[in-house]
Write an enzyme that holds these catalytic residues in place. Structure first.
Site, PDB file in Angstrom:
ATOM      1  N   HIS A 156       0.739  -1.288   0.078  1.00  0.00           N
ATOM      2  CA  HIS A 156       0.055  -0.022   0.068  1.00  0.00           C
ATOM      3  C   HIS A 156       0.816   1.231  -0.096  1.00  0.00           C
ATOM      4  CE1 HIS A 156      -3.879  -1.314  -0.606  1.00  0.00           C
ATOM      5  NE2 HIS A 156      -3.526  -2.377   0.048  1.00  0.00           N
ATOM      6  N   CYS A 167      -6.247  -3.298 -13.716  1.00  0.00           N
ATOM      7  CA  CYS A 167      -6.275  -2.401 -12.913  1.00  0.00           C
ATOM      8  C   CYS A 167      -5.122  -2.293 -11.717  1.00  0.00           C
ATOM      9  CB  CYS A 167      -7.681  -2.418 -12.227  1.00  0.00           C
ATOM     10  SG  CYS A 167      -8.096  -4.060 -11.371  1.00  0.00           S
TER      11      CYS A 167
HETATM   12  C1  PEP Z   1      -4.682  -6.014  -7.317  1.00  0.00           C
HETATM   13  O1  PEP Z   1      -4.487  -7.139  -6.790  1.00  0.00           O
HETATM   14  O2  PEP Z   1      -3.798  -5.913  -8.591  1.00  0.00           O
HETATM   15  C2  PEP Z   1      -5.701  -5.099  -7.293  1.00  0.00           C
HETATM   16  C3  PEP Z   1      -5.961  -3.957  -8.138  1.00  0.00           C
HETATM   17  O3  PEP Z   1      -6.259  -4.991  -6.141  1.00  0.00           O
HETATM   18  P1  PEP Z   1      -5.649  -4.480  -4.608  1.00  0.00           P
HETATM   19  O4  PEP Z   1      -4.382  -3.789  -4.993  1.00  0.00           O
HETATM   20  O5  PEP Z   1      -6.740  -3.606  -4.225  1.00  0.00           O
HETATM   21  O6  PEP Z   1      -5.629  -5.773  -4.051  1.00  0.00           O
END
Ligand code: PEP
Ligand code: MG
Length: 581
Positions: free
Chosen positions: A203, A506
């Site tokens: 994150h 994404c």
């Molecule tokens: C991913 O896992 O690439 C994603 C877009 O979801 P998150 O980063 O929220 O787990």
């Protein structure tokens, strides 16, 4: 990190890690204090301890915390001020302080507590009462726990928890940042992020890219740099240099001048041969969506709905959800908004859905799987999405996170249909879904590759762990193979059904301009990223044709390692160096 043993970094001392967001800056380091550890229960308290003195220590610490919070409140505007003022009031709450003082006495059940332990237990008791009241009051429980952590830090003579306060812009150093820390992070004050742990999909990395801040993760030792040390950060090279010389200072100034030319997205979304690749934004809240729309995003490719509710202990009501999603839809009338249903678990725990005691949270009951243990939450969320859609003009698509099988995809599609949602999709972030994309896509209308999780599961490397950062890299040829299999499977499902089955990305991979070209070459139809990344990606895509993108994709697939894949593709895209990307 250990706050007591910070030592000034020696002149030009180097730290190297993984660069996750480009940019070169020079600034002073401020350390993120360590989370407050629970004071030991049953710590021995001397029989002759002076209760009045101990009680006064608690009162003084509470007053100091209150004064600190008040002065911080005075320095900020709007919602931030209200939150700090409310927290300051709690610090002075006589009930909290009085009940802590009572626990110092030897005759209380369990015996005398130390002042730290007394405030810890008193804070828990107040929080428990608030939780029992439910609703708004229950949400204040978190604030009481924040106050208690601050008072314990004050009693221990340690810095207050949370993002440090500073009059001058600074480089935030931490072990890693949690999603909740992001709420209090002031982008006007922070010029770069450096962490000793975390990986490219952590994150911290996602946040840095969203804010356009240069960032290096997994740089061992940076959480030991003393506050105030001047450092140079190169977020592309992944290096940090303490006490930089004039040459590095000039390099940072040159980058600042260059970066200012690449901040605006000009809407370019076609390859050199005219193929259109919609460029969408990843958002977490209505406020993000307003910024993304202003930045020119064509729509939302990922609404992380759990980000609307990360601070909640209880499931939000349907009305609250309608308001939260509606705020995003309102920013994109007539445009596509892809809503992801709650993706709780592992790096994004939500107390009302996930079990903090699971031994392997990343492999546990998370994402779509929480429907097994908390039935009803998903149905209510889908109803809220449908209700919000009915009063806005956005074109709403809905997808489930962590889908592993075509049965799960079919069940999700049925739930969407029952709620009146017409365009169900899945995230492909578990390798099994990529490997069986042809059958998974038979059940739903689209897929979106979550390359952050797809990488961690393909490489069996926790995305939050610094030492595994090299494995946790979406340039890994194995991950690119899974992207290709997904696009190929979707093409099969499309020709079998006669319906389009678009596959987007994404995950953070879409925000890397070189990798974006590779993803398009592998068959990806749209890219979604933090709004900040749109300008850089849109500067590079129009310089290649689809054939060139395919050629670069196959070069990457054939490379023996992530490093070589990246180097080979970058060598074929000289524009990246010209633009300093
Ligand atoms: C991913 O896992 O690439 C994603 C877009 O979801 P998150 O980063 O929220 O787990
Ligand atoms: Mg994910």
């Amino acid at each position: 990190m250990n706050n007591e043993v910070l030592i000034p970094a020696t002149r030009r001392q180097q730290f190297s890690g993984v660069g996750v967001a480009p940019g070169r800056v020079v600034g002073q380091v401020r350390q993120m204090p360590k989370p407050v550890q629970e004071p030991r229960a049953n710590a021995a308290v001397a029989a002759d301890v002076n209760l009045a003195v101990q009680g006064q220590r608690i009162k003084d610490a509470a007053k100091a915390v209150q004064a600190e919070l008040r002065s911080r409140a005075a320095a900020v505007e709007g919602e931030g001020r209200e939150v700090l003022e409310a927290t300051a009031l709690m610090a002075a709450d006589p009930m909290l302080v009085k009940s802590a003082i009572k626990l110092l006495a030897p005759e209380v059940p369990g015996g005398a507590r130390t002042p730290e332990r007394a405030i810890w237990e008193a804070g828990e008791a107040v929080a428990e009462k608030l939780r029992a009241l439910g609703g708004y009051m229950a949400e204040r429980a978190t604030d009481v726990l924040d106050v208690r952590a601050r008072i314990v830090s004050e009693l221990r003579g340690l810095p207050a928890p949370g993002i440090p306060v500073s009059d001058i812009p600074f480089i935030l150093a931490a072990e890693d940042l949690a999603p909740a820390d992001t709420a209090t992070l002031d982008p006007a004050k922070i010029i770069a992020l450096i962490t000793s742990s975390g990986g490219p999909q952590s994150h911290t990395a996602i946040l840095a890219r969203a804010l356009g801040l240069p960032a290096v993760v997994a740089a061992r030792g940076v959480d030991g740099i003393a506050d105030g040390t001047e450092v140079y950060v190169d977020g592309a090279a992944g290096s940090i240099t303490a006490e930089p010389d004039a040459e590095l200072i000039v390099a940072a100034a040159a980058w600042a001048a260059q970066a200012s030319t690449l901040t605006a997205f000009n809407g370019a979304n076609v390859l050199a041969d005219g193929l259109r690749i919609p460029l969408l934004a990843n958002v977490g809240t209505g406020a993000d969506a307003i910024k993304a729309a202003a930045a020119g995003a064509e729509g939302v490719g990922l609404l992380r709905t759990e980000f609307c509710f990360l601070d909640r202990d209880e499931e939000p009501t349907v009305e609250e959800q309608i308001a939260a999603y509606g705020a995003v839809f309102a920013a994109f009338p007539g445009k596509k908004v892809v809503v992801r249903t709650l993706d709780a678990g592992a790096d994004k725990p939500l107390p009302f859905l996930t079990n903090a005691d699971e031994p392997n949270p990343a492999l546990g009951v998370r994402g779509y799987r929480t429907d097994l243990t908390s039935p009803g939450v998903l149905e209510r969320q889908l109803l809220a999405i449908a209700a919000a859609e009915s009063v806005h003009q956005a074109e709403v698509w809905v997808m489930a996170p962590m889908i592993s099988t075509s049965d799960e995809a079919a069940d999700f599609a049925a739930l969407c249909a029952a709620a009146g949602l017409k365009t169900p999709g899945v995230m492909v972030e578990v390798p099994s879904a990529a490997l069986t994309a042809a059958t998974v896509l038979r059940e739903v209308a689209f897929a979106s590759l979550g390359t952050n999780d797809l990488t961690q599961y393909a490489m069996a490397a926790d995305r939050q762990l610094g030492p595994l950062a090299a494995l946790n890299n979406p340039w890994q040829p194995a991950v690119l193979q899974l992207v290709k299999l997904t696009a190929d499977g979707a093409a099969l499902a499309s020709s079998a059904s006669g319906l389009p089955k678009p596959v987007g990305v994404c995950g953070e991979a879409a925000a890397d301009p070189a990798l974006a070209v590779v993803l398009v070459g592998l068959g990806v139809a749209s890219l979604s990223m933090s709004a900040r990344a749109l300008a850089a990606v849109s500067a590079v895509l129009p310089t290649v044709t689809l054939d060139q993108a395919r050629h670069l994709a196959f070069t990457a697939l054939a490379a023996p390692s992530a490093t070589e894949a990246r180097a080979a593709v970058r060598a074929g895209l000289p524009i990246l160096d010209e633009l300093g990307l």
